[in-house]
Scaffold this motif. Structure first.
Motif, short mmCIF file in Angstrom:
data_model
loop_
_atom_site.label_atom_id
_atom_site.label_comp_id
_atom_site.label_asym_id
_atom_site.label_seq_id
_atom_site.Cartn_x
_atom_site.Cartn_y
_atom_site.Cartn_z
N UNK A 121 16.86 -18.15 11.77
CA UNK A 121 15.61 -17.70 12.40
C UNK A 121 15.89 -17.06 13.76
N UNK A 122 16.80 -17.63 14.53
CA UNK A 122 17.15 -17.04 15.82
C UNK A 122 17.78 -15.66 15.61
N UNK A 123 18.62 -15.53 14.60
CA UNK A 123 19.20 -14.22 14.28
C UNK A 123 18.11 -13.23 13.91
N UNK A 124 17.14 -13.66 13.11
CA UNK A 124 16.04 -12.78 12.72
C UNK A 124 15.21 -12.35 13.92
N UNK A 125 15.15 -13.20 14.93
CA UNK A 125 14.40 -12.89 16.15
C UNK A 125 15.26 -12.10 17.14
N UNK A 126 16.52 -11.89 16.79
CA UNK A 126 17.47 -11.24 17.69
C UNK A 126 17.50 -11.98 19.04
N UNK A 127 17.58 -13.28 18.93
CA UNK A 127 17.48 -14.17 20.07
C UNK A 127 18.78 -14.96 20.22
N UNK A 128 19.36 -14.86 21.41
CA UNK A 128 20.57 -15.64 21.66
C UNK A 128 20.17 -16.97 22.29
N UNK A 129 20.40 -18.02 21.53
CA UNK A 129 20.15 -19.39 22.00
C UNK A 129 21.39 -20.21 21.70
N UNK A 130 21.52 -21.32 22.38
CA UNK A 130 22.62 -22.23 22.11
C UNK A 130 22.07 -23.42 21.31
N UNK A 131 22.93 -23.97 20.48
CA UNK A 131 22.55 -25.12 19.67
C UNK A 131 23.34 -26.34 20.11
N UNK A 132 22.65 -27.44 20.22
CA UNK A 132 23.25 -28.73 20.56
C UNK A 132 22.96 -29.67 19.41
N UNK A 133 23.99 -30.31 18.90
CA UNK A 133 23.81 -31.23 17.77
C UNK A 133 23.14 -32.52 18.25
#
Length: 126
Positions: A113-125
């Motif tokens: 979904x972040x890729x589809x939004x062209x949005x760079x976010x970080x993920x934390x497990x």
């Protein structure tokens, strides 16, 4: 930068994940409390009554955005772009801004979904 919490993050907080509690506390100290939306709350809240005291504490310190018409429409566009169907996940990503950190136990769909939004976010497990 905001710390954005999905259901897995709240479950980890309820289970007293100390590292995640430190992240939440740090977000507060930085003047940027964690963020989520009402659909995520619905996924984890079961009425409290003492059983969910840690979750209740986490929610008190979290900005809970309504899943309203605007957020719903943004989420729907993301679902169409990504070819996915989970509106709750899409709404969470729709809340994010570049550089935000999403705490999740299920990175796969959120990353799509972040890729589809062209949005760079970080993920934390979580």
């Amino acid at each position: 930068m905001s710390l954005v919490l999905d259901a897995g993050a709240f479950i980890a907080l309820e289970r007293n994940d100390r590292a995640l509690w430190r992240r939440v506390d740090d977000a507060h100290l930085d003047g940027s409390p964690p963020l989520t939306h009402g659909g995520i709350v619905a996924q984890v809240w079961r009425g409290g009554s003492g059983r969910q005291s840690r979750l209740a504490k986490a929610l008190l310190g979290t900005i809970v955005v309504p899943l309203d018409n605007g957020l719903g429409r943004r989420a729907g566009v993301l679902l169409a772009r990504a070819g996915l169907g989970d509106a709750i996940d899409a709404a969470l990503v729709a809340l994010c801004r570049p550089g935000d950190q999403i705490v999740t136990s299920d990175r796969h769909d959120l990353a799509a979904l972040a890729d589809a939004a062209r949005l760079r976010v970080d993920f934390i497990s979580a």
